[in-house]
Design a protein around this motif. Structure first.
Motif, PDB file in Angstrom:
ATOM      1  N   VAL A  28     -12.846  -4.712  19.493  1.00  0.00           N
ATOM      2  CA  VAL A  28     -13.552  -5.881  18.989  1.00  0.00           C
ATOM      3  C   VAL A  28     -13.289  -6.054  17.495  1.00  0.00           C
ATOM      4  N   ASP A  29     -12.911  -7.264  17.110  1.00  0.00           N
ATOM      5  CA  ASP A  29     -12.664  -7.572  15.709  1.00  0.00           C
ATOM      6  C   ASP A  29     -13.993  -7.866  15.032  1.00  0.00           C
ATOM      7  N   ASP A  30     -14.391  -7.014  14.075  1.00  0.00           N
ATOM      8  CA  ASP A  30     -15.662  -7.214  13.384  1.00  0.00           C
ATOM      9  C   ASP A  30     -15.542  -8.159  12.193  1.00  0.00           C
ATOM     10  N   GLY A  31     -14.338  -8.669  11.973  1.00  0.00           N
ATOM     11  CA  GLY A  31     -14.151  -9.654  10.916  1.00  0.00           C
ATOM     12  C   GLY A  31     -13.836  -9.088   9.546  1.00  0.00           C
ATOM     13  N   THR A  32     -13.998  -7.792   9.359  1.00  0.00           N
ATOM     14  CA  THR A  32     -13.722  -7.203   8.043  1.00  0.00           C
ATOM     15  C   THR A  32     -12.228  -6.961   7.883  1.00  0.00           C
ATOM     16  N   ARG A  33     -11.779  -6.995   6.646  1.00  0.00           N
ATOM     17  CA  ARG A  33     -10.373  -6.723   6.345  1.00  0.00           C
ATOM     18  C   ARG A  33     -10.303  -5.829   5.105  1.00  0.00           C
ATOM     19  N   THR A  34     -11.127  -4.780   5.108  1.00  0.00           N
ATOM     20  CA  THR A  34     -11.240  -3.910   3.936  1.00  0.00           C
ATOM     21  C   THR A  34     -10.593  -2.544   4.129  1.00  0.00           C
ATOM     22  N   ASN A  35      -9.892  -2.333   5.238  1.00  0.00           N
ATOM     23  CA  ASN A  35      -9.264  -1.037   5.505  1.00  0.00           C
ATOM     24  C   ASN A  35      -8.256  -0.717   4.393  1.00  0.00           C
ATOM     25  N   PRO A  36      -8.492   0.337   3.604  1.00  0.00           N
ATOM     26  CA  PRO A  36      -7.591   0.602   2.469  1.00  0.00           C
ATOM     27  C   PRO A  36      -6.175   0.946   2.894  1.00  0.00           C
ATOM     28  N   LEU A  37      -6.020   1.586   4.049  1.00  0.00           N
ATOM     29  CA  LEU A  37      -4.675   1.923   4.503  1.00  0.00           C
ATOM     30  C   LEU A  37      -3.873   0.651   4.748  1.00  0.00           C
ATOM     31  N   LEU A  38      -4.462  -0.297   5.439  1.00  0.00           N
ATOM     32  CA  LEU A  38      -3.737  -1.520   5.768  1.00  0.00           C
ATOM     33  C   LEU A  38      -3.616  -2.451   4.572  1.00  0.00           C
ATOM     34  N   ARG A  39      -4.496  -2.299   3.593  1.00  0.00           N
ATOM     35  CA  ARG A  39      -4.341  -3.057   2.346  1.00  0.00           C
ATOM     36  C   ARG A  39      -3.132  -2.555   1.557  1.00  0.00           C
ATOM     37  N   ASN A  40      -2.740  -1.306   1.801  1.00  0.00           N
ATOM     38  CA  ASN A  40      -1.571  -0.734   1.126  1.00  0.00           C
ATOM     39  C   ASN A  40      -0.253  -1.093   1.814  1.00  0.00           C
ATOM     40  N   MET A  41      -0.366  -1.731   2.963  1.00  0.00           N
ATOM     41  CA  MET A  41       0.824  -2.123   3.719  1.00  0.00           C
ATOM     42  C   MET A  41       1.168  -3.585   3.403  1.00  0.00           C
ATOM     43  N   PRO A  42       2.411  -3.963   3.336  1.00  0.00           N
ATOM     44  CA  PRO A  42       3.612  -3.132   3.498  1.00  0.00           C
ATOM     45  C   PRO A  42       4.127  -2.542   2.186  1.00  0.00           C
ATOM     46  N   ALA A  43       3.382  -2.739   1.085  1.00  0.00           N
ATOM     47  CA  ALA A  43       3.919  -2.403  -0.242  1.00  0.00           C
ATOM     48  C   ALA A  43       4.325  -0.940  -0.356  1.00  0.00           C
ATOM     49  N   ILE A  44       3.522  -0.036   0.210  1.00  0.00           N
ATOM     50  CA  ILE A  44       3.845   1.396   0.121  1.00  0.00           C
ATOM     51  C   ILE A  44       5.173   1.688   0.799  1.00  0.00           C
ATOM     52  N   ILE A  45       5.363   1.145   2.006  1.00  0.00           N
ATOM     53  CA  ILE A  45       6.568   1.421   2.784  1.00  0.00           C
ATOM     54  C   ILE A  45       7.797   0.787   2.136  1.00  0.00           C
ATOM     55  N   GLU A  46       7.618  -0.386   1.531  1.00  0.00           N
ATOM     56  CA  GLU A  46       8.745  -1.140   0.969  1.00  0.00           C
ATOM     57  C   GLU A  46       9.135  -0.696  -0.446  1.00  0.00           C
ATOM     58  N   TYR A  47       8.323   0.144  -1.079  1.00  0.00           N
ATOM     59  CA  TYR A  47       8.559   0.488  -2.480  1.00  0.00           C
ATOM     60  C   TYR A  47       9.962   1.048  -2.696  1.00  0.00           C
ATOM     61  N   ARG A  48      10.598   0.597  -3.777  1.00  0.00           N
ATOM     62  CA  ARG A  48      11.945   1.053  -4.111  1.00  0.00           C
ATOM     63  C   ARG A  48      11.892   1.918  -5.371  1.00  0.00           C
ATOM     64  N   VAL A  49      12.417   3.105  -5.278  1.00  0.00           N
ATOM     65  CA  VAL A  49      12.339   4.051  -6.390  1.00  0.00           C
ATOM     66  C   VAL A  49      13.449   3.780  -7.392  1.00  0.00           C
ATOM     67  N   ASP A  50      13.208   4.172  -8.639  1.00  0.00           N
ATOM     68  CA  ASP A  50      14.204   4.116  -9.699  1.00  0.00           C
ATOM     69  C   ASP A  50      14.969   5.441  -9.663  1.00  0.00           C
ATOM     70  N   VAL A  51      16.061   5.464  -8.925  1.00  0.00           N
ATOM     71  CA  VAL A  51      16.791   6.704  -8.669  1.00  0.00           C
ATOM     72  C   VAL A  51      17.250   7.363  -9.969  1.00  0.00           C
TER      73      VAL A  51
END
Length: 292
Positions: A199-222
């Motif tokens: 059931v969707d409770d309407g909240t969108r405050t999950n910190p893990l999903l707020r970090n997506m996709p930026a965490i996965i897409e991050y490009r390092v300065d090699v």
């Protein structure tokens, strides 16, 4: 408490205010820090400070700092996406508030990516950086498939809420091996399989999903990371196999040109969770060996 852990005074502090308030804890006395044994800053993302209680308790030779990442734990909640650069600014503010100069830093999972972002923006904040299993897609052979899965997960979160999205996240991060090209063709998992409500409770405050996709897409300065020499350690758990975060560590290390350092246990081996035991004592011994 795990065998050989120590109990010390823990003080809680907040840097910033309003939506930018970040809560952190100091275990021990900052006055005991020295240039060759600075405070040890332990963090992950989005796991909050409670996840590092066992590991922090293994260190009695220096002060230890833990914190709650933006959007998690004792910090204000929100609904907008959070980038590694924003987390890096928060880490920088905490380190500045300590007032004792550079720290040694251990960042795990999303926190490992945030540590890499901190090194890019504020390299003088950290003496030795231990980057443990950063879930980075950039150098993976299945990069496009990984990013497609994360994009699908993000759409699911927006359209169906927390349970449906997390039901997709869990098998994704547990998969041992490359993401098959037909991965998204399979039926969506039932949230009830993981003890969650559909059931969707309407909240969108999950910190893990707020970090997506930026965490996965991050490009390092090699080049900048390569210049750190042995002050940068990329690590993976010996039990982590070919899970995505462990593969992210190995491919990132290969791009920089440094070896991968083995750590005991698995992705969360620095703590103990029901049904997912780690090795905090062994983890601490390995970390101490690197820092010393």
């Amino acid at each position: 408490m795990t065998e050989n852990t120590v109990e010390r005074t823990v003080t809680t502090h907040v840097v910033g205010g309003g939506d930018d308030a970040i809560t952190y804890d100091v275990h021990g006395d900052l006055a005991a820090a020295s240039p060759d044994r600075p405070p040890l800053f332990l963090f992950a993302g989005p796991m909050d400070a409670t996840g590092f209680e066992l590991l922090a308790g293994q260190f009695d030779d220096r002060p230890v700092v833990t914190y709650d990442p933006r959007g998690a734990g004792r910090n204000p909640v929100g609904t907008t996406d959070i980038s590694p650069e924003r987390h890096a600014d928060d880490l920088h503010r905490v380190i500045g508030a300590l007032g004792v100069g550079p720290v040694d830093a251990f960042g795990s999972s999303g926190g490992a990516v945030n540590l890499l972002a901190l090194l890019a923006a504020h390299p003088d904040d950290v003496r030795i950086a231990v980057v443990h299993e950063p879930p980075l897609a950039e150098h993976l052979p299945d990069r496009d498939a990984v990013l497609a899965v994360v994009a699908d997960m993000k759409r699911t979160y927006a359209e169906q809420g927390d349970g449906a999205a997390m039901a997709k996240f869990i098998p994704f991060v547990m998969l041992d091996g490359r993401i098959p090209d037909d991965y998204l063709d399979q039926a969506a998992p039932d949230p009830a399989m993981f003890g969650m409500s559909p059931v969707d409770d309407g909240t969108r405050t999950n910190p893990l999903l707020r970090n997506m996709p930026a965490i996965i897409e991050y490009r390092v300065d090699v080049e900048a990371l390569r210049a750190r020499g042995d002050r940068l350690v990329i690590a993976a758990g010996v039990e982590s196999g070919e899970t995505m975060a462990a593969r992210g560590a190995r491919t990132t290390a290969a791009a920089i040109g440094v070896p991968v350092t083995d750590f005991p246990s698995h992705h969360a081996g620095f703590t103990d969770q029901p049904g997912y035991p780690g090795d905090p004592a062994g983890f601490a011994a390995r970390l101490r060996e690197i820092l010393d």
